[in-house]
Design a protein around this motif. Structure first.
Motif, PDB file in Angstrom:
ATOM      1  N   GLY A  47     -73.937  87.982  51.111  1.00 20.45           N
ATOM      2  CA  GLY A  47     -73.742  87.421  52.081  1.00 20.45           C
ATOM      3  C   GLY A  47     -72.917  85.473  51.124  1.00 20.45           C
ATOM      4  N   LEU A  48     -72.378  86.111  50.193  1.00 23.56           N
ATOM      5  CA  LEU A  48     -71.042  84.718  49.909  1.00 23.56           C
ATOM      6  C   LEU A  48     -69.621  84.285  50.554  1.00 23.56           C
ATOM      7  CD1 LEU A  48     -71.582  85.592  46.605  1.00 23.56           C
ATOM      8  CD2 LEU A  48     -72.984  84.258  47.837  1.00 23.56           C
ATOM      9  N   THR A  49     -69.980  82.853  50.554  1.00 22.37           N
ATOM     10  CA  THR A  49     -68.565  82.671  51.068  1.00 22.37           C
ATOM     11  C   THR A  49     -67.663  82.763  50.406  1.00 22.37           C
ATOM     12  OG1 THR A  49     -68.717  80.236  50.531  1.00 22.37           O
ATOM     13  CG2 THR A  49     -70.013  80.858  52.630  1.00 22.37           C
ATOM     14  N   THR A  50     -66.445  82.700  50.826  1.00 29.65           N
ATOM     15  CA  THR A  50     -64.859  82.576  49.418  1.00 29.65           C
ATOM     16  C   THR A  50     -64.807  81.388  48.921  1.00 29.65           C
ATOM     17  OG1 THR A  50     -63.593  83.978  51.513  1.00 29.65           O
ATOM     18  CG2 THR A  50     -62.615  82.535  49.203  1.00 29.65           C
ATOM     19  N   GLN A  51     -65.208  79.599  48.908  1.00 30.38           N
ATOM     20  CA  GLN A  51     -66.268  79.009  48.515  1.00 30.38           C
ATOM     21  C   GLN A  51     -66.864  79.566  46.829  1.00 30.38           C
ATOM     22  OE1 GLN A  51     -63.155  76.970  48.522  1.00 30.38           O
ATOM     23  NE2 GLN A  51     -63.464  75.095  49.606  1.00 30.38           N
ATOM     24  N   GLU A  52     -68.063  80.432  47.438  1.00 33.97           N
ATOM     25  CA  GLU A  52     -69.138  80.046  46.627  1.00 33.97           C
ATOM     26  C   GLU A  52     -68.607  81.149  45.488  1.00 33.97           C
ATOM     27  OE1 GLU A  52     -72.796  79.726  49.520  1.00 33.97           O
ATOM     28  OE2 GLU A  52     -72.268  81.868  49.317  1.00 33.97           O
ATOM     29  N   VAL A  53     -67.897  82.175  45.978  1.00 29.34           N
ATOM     30  CA  VAL A  53     -67.477  82.595  44.774  1.00 29.34           C
ATOM     31  C   VAL A  53     -66.256  82.407  44.191  1.00 29.34           C
ATOM     32  CG1 VAL A  53     -65.723  84.659  44.292  1.00 29.34           C
ATOM     33  CG2 VAL A  53     -66.810  85.024  46.675  1.00 29.34           C
ATOM     34  N   LYS A  54     -65.503  81.625  44.153  1.00 21.64           N
ATOM     35  CA  LYS A  54     -64.554  81.019  43.343  1.00 21.64           C
ATOM     36  C   LYS A  54     -65.191  79.670  42.285  1.00 21.64           C
ATOM     37  CE  LYS A  54     -60.105  80.575  46.711  1.00 21.64           C
ATOM     38  NZ  LYS A  54     -59.709  79.280  47.463  1.00 21.64           N
ATOM     39  N   THR A  55     -66.717  79.326  43.243  1.00 21.71           N
ATOM     40  CA  THR A  55     -67.339  78.177  42.005  1.00 21.71           C
ATOM     41  C   THR A  55     -68.500  79.431  41.279  1.00 21.71           C
ATOM     42  OG1 THR A  55     -68.041  77.451  43.953  1.00 21.71           O
ATOM     43  CG2 THR A  55     -69.921  77.271  42.432  1.00 21.71           C
ATOM     44  N   LEU A  56     -68.410  80.408  41.242  1.00 19.10           N
ATOM     45  CA  LEU A  56     -68.462  81.217  40.235  1.00 19.10           C
ATOM     46  C   LEU A  56     -67.768  81.194  38.745  1.00 19.10           C
ATOM     47  CD1 LEU A  56     -70.821  83.779  42.865  1.00 19.10           C
ATOM     48  CD2 LEU A  56     -72.055  82.277  40.833  1.00 19.10           C
ATOM     49  N   LEU A  57     -66.555  81.792  39.613  1.00 12.20           N
ATOM     50  CA  LEU A  57     -65.749  82.303  38.073  1.00 12.20           C
ATOM     51  C   LEU A  57     -65.087  81.076  37.432  1.00 12.20           C
ATOM     52  CD1 LEU A  57     -63.358  84.032  40.546  1.00 12.20           C
ATOM     53  CD2 LEU A  57     -64.346  85.126  39.223  1.00 12.20           C
ATOM     54  N   ILE A  58     -65.307  79.977  38.321  1.00  9.84           N
ATOM     55  CA  ILE A  58     -64.615  78.906  37.560  1.00  9.84           C
ATOM     56  C   ILE A  58     -66.386  78.301  36.739  1.00  9.84           C
ATOM     57  CG2 ILE A  58     -64.782  75.685  37.625  1.00  9.84           C
ATOM     58  CD1 ILE A  58     -64.087  76.195  40.661  1.00  9.84           C
ATOM     59  N   LEU A  59     -67.205  78.586  37.064  1.00  7.79           N
ATOM     60  CA  LEU A  59     -68.983  78.711  36.475  1.00  7.79           C
ATOM     61  C   LEU A  59     -68.194  79.601  34.996  1.00  7.79           C
ATOM     62  CD1 LEU A  59     -71.253  78.181  38.968  1.00  7.79           C
ATOM     63  CD2 LEU A  59     -70.550  76.378  37.842  1.00  7.79           C
ATOM     64  N   ASN A  60     -67.606  80.527  35.359  1.00 13.09           N
ATOM     65  CA  ASN A  60     -67.720  81.585  34.543  1.00 13.09           C
ATOM     66  C   ASN A  60     -66.866  80.775  32.979  1.00 13.09           C
ATOM     67  OD1 ASN A  60     -68.679  84.453  34.120  1.00 13.09           O
ATOM     68  ND2 ASN A  60     -66.603  85.196  33.923  1.00 13.09           N
ATOM     69  N   VAL A  61     -66.084  80.483  32.841  1.00 11.99           N
ATOM     70  CA  VAL A  61     -65.395  79.741  32.034  1.00 11.99           C
ATOM     71  C   VAL A  61     -66.057  78.127  31.230  1.00 11.99           C
ATOM     72  CG1 VAL A  61     -63.491  81.392  32.409  1.00 11.99           C
ATOM     73  CG2 VAL A  61     -63.993  78.913  33.735  1.00 11.99           C
ATOM     74  N   ALA A  62     -66.917  77.428  32.688  1.00  6.64           N
ATOM     75  CA  ALA A  62     -66.973  76.389  32.051  1.00  6.64           C
ATOM     76  C   ALA A  62     -67.341  76.420  31.118  1.00  6.64           C
ATOM     77  CB  ALA A  62     -67.239  75.508  33.316  1.00  6.64           C
ATOM     78  N   LEU A  63     -68.349  76.477  29.929  1.00  3.38           N
ATOM     79  CA  LEU A  63     -69.349  76.686  28.643  1.00  3.38           C
ATOM     80  C   LEU A  63     -68.335  77.069  28.253  1.00  3.38           C
ATOM     81  CD1 LEU A  63     -71.892  75.485  28.842  1.00  3.38           C
ATOM     82  CD2 LEU A  63     -73.064  77.681  28.661  1.00  3.38           C
ATOM     83  N   THR A  64     -67.112  77.846  28.374  1.00  2.00           N
ATOM     84  CA  THR A  64     -66.883  78.066  27.233  1.00  2.00           C
ATOM     85  C   THR A  64     -66.421  77.091  25.727  1.00  2.00           C
ATOM     86  OG1 THR A  64     -66.805  80.628  28.389  1.00  2.00           O
ATOM     87  CG2 THR A  64     -65.500  80.620  26.871  1.00  2.00           C
TER      88      THR A  64
END
Length: 489
Positions: A47-64
């Motif tokens: 039941g994620l919000t659109t903002q939470e989905v965007k957050t996951l997408l950002i986190l996916n590249v943050a550490l790279t």
């Protein structure tokens, strides 16, 4: 070097190493991009919000970004065989954690850690350079990068089907877990089937692991300047998570991150000084010198090429959907034409570099890159769909061939530092993606494409100051003798 014949369908000697390397890279990209095609299923489960989905997408590249720099240094120090195998094995753990997460926080932490697997690319650059001579290196690196990079497209096409095969609302978990198993199994395959160099060859290691060596005073300051955008991109990611944007982090936490990044940069300055302070007392022997401006130019070019690829792949389905009023499925299929070009374009860029010279090919491809994005900026609903697809594929050719040409040059600068140089250049690709996607959040599609075209023009101008690799690289053996490695005819 392995002097054997370059035979694409062989699985012995250097060709075996090449094939296993691109397969390893392929697996890392399947794991790294396993979330996007299953996004809607994950969103529904939690039941994620659109903002939470965007957050996951950002986190996916943050550490790279920092991971590519760190992995490049570790590769130079410990060798590609150990580092690639360890990366594949260790990153299977956050992959499993994401697959069986029970809360958004667990999803976020595991997604953040999975960004580390995006650093796998730089490892293969070093091992391929150890096995192939300079006149085949661009082609080999292009195959490695292009075929491995296709892992993101493979994930998009196969993982939704796997999720449906397992069925139910939880099918996505098993699809994600399978990619973790792939990573774990291939770590064992890679470790047991490759070696860092051909038999009898020396694996040259850098003198220092904490910072990159430079060989002139001017290069010292240029290195420090080129570090700033990487910290800036991480600060930009922190801002994206702040209350001013998606609101995942509080202002206090974001300010702490800013202070930590500034402190880390100052620490890195101290390490660069510690490693290179001798150049302020006495000049480096000419035979051991290299020009860091070569690295700086390649960084800028990879910012424009791979950075734009990551950004465009993220937005192109929505661009086609909104511009031509397509269904989400059709828009995704149409946009995939951009990613499919990787199979041939990146090896093509490397092959052209081997045949016609590194600098001239980069100039041609960078000019084509600028023209391609200017053309994309003209696409609107009045265009025939087939012509818009053709424009995207043409642009994609120059983008991905440019990536191949960049990494046809990286291993020819300083052999013992190839991992560090590849790590920094690769990190700049992610910096580009962060910048371009941030720009996209403020402007329309046309302006977005024009901004990328503008950075390509900057890259073209910078290229005019890059020198064609020539002669030989000198590396010192443990016994003090010097080995000369050819980098050009």
């Amino acid at each position: 070097m392995d002097s054997g014949k370059f035979s694409l369908f062989s699985f012995t000697g250097k060709m075996k190493v090449l094939h296993l390397s691109w397969m390893a890279f392929f697996v890392t990209f399947v794991v790294w991009f396993n979330f996007a095609p299953l996004l809607q299923m994950v969103k529904a489960t939690f039941g994620l919000t659109t903002q939470e989905v965007k957050t996951l997408l950002i986190l996916n590249v943050a550490l790279t970004i920092p991971a590519r720099v760190l992995i490049g240094s570790l590769t130079d120090r410990f060798g590609p065989r150990v580092v690639y195998s360890a990366l594949l094995a260790l990153c299977s753990l956050p992959c499993f954690a994401f697959a069986f997460a029970e809360s958004f926080i667990q999803l976020a932490i595991s997604r953040f850690l999975l960004g580390f697997i995006g650093a796998g690319f730089v490892i293969g650059i070093r091992i391929v350079s150890e096995w192939f001579p300079h006149n085949e290196l661009g082609t080999a690196e292009g195959i490695y990068g292009g075929w491995g990079n296709f892992g993101s497209a493979a994930a998009a096409f196969t993982l939704p089907t796997l999720a449906l095969m397992f069925g139910g609302d939880e099918g996505w978990r098993y699809a994600i877990a399978i990619t973790g198993v792939m990573s774990l199994v291939f770590s064992w395959i890679f470790y047991n089937n490759v070696s860092d160099t051909p038999k009898g060859a020396t694996y040259f290691r850098p003198k220092h692991l904490t910072a990159m060596e430079v060989t002139s005073k001017g290069d010292f300051f240029l290195l420090l300047a080129m570090k700033i955008p990487m910290y800036g991109a991480l600060a930009l990611l922190a801002w994206k998570l702040s209350p001013s944007s998606v609101g995942m982090l509080s202002d206090l936490v974001v300010n702490v991150i800013y202070i930590a990044l500034a402190t880390l940069y100052l620490y890195e300055v101290s390490q660069v000084w510690k490693v290179n302070k001798l150049i302020f007392r006495q000049p480096v022997d000419e035979i051991h010198q290299y020009k860091f401006k070569q690295v700086a130019v390649l960084n800028i070019l990879y910012f424009a090429t791979f950075g734009s690829e990551l950004a465009v792949v993220s937005m192109l389905p929505l661009f086609f959907l909104e511009t031509f009023e397509l269904s989400p499925v059709v828009a995704g299929m149409v946009a995939s034409a951009y990613a499919f070009m990787n199979l041939m374009s990146r090896p093509g860029g490397g092959l052209l570099s081997d045949k016609f010279g590194r600098k001239s090919v980069l100039l041609f491809l960078t000019a084509g890159l600028a023209v391609g994005y200017l053309l994309m900026g003209q696409v609107n609903s009045e265009w025939p769909l087939w012509l818009a697809i053709a424009a995207a594929m043409l642009c994609s050719f120059f983008v991905q061939a440019g990536e191949g040409a960049v990494f046809a040059t990286v291993p020819l600068i300083k052999r013992r530092m190839t991992g560090q140089i590849a790590g920094m250049t690769g990190a700049y690709g992610n910096v580009g993606a962060v910048v371009y996607l941030t720009v996209l959040s403020f402007v329309d599609y046309q302006t977005f494409f024009f901004v990328i075209a503008g950075t390509a023009v900057v890259g073209f101008v910078a290229l005019l100051y890059m020198e064609e690799p020539k002669g030989q690289i000198a590396e010192v053996n443990d016994d003090g003798s010097v080995t000369l490695i050819d980098v050009a005819r």
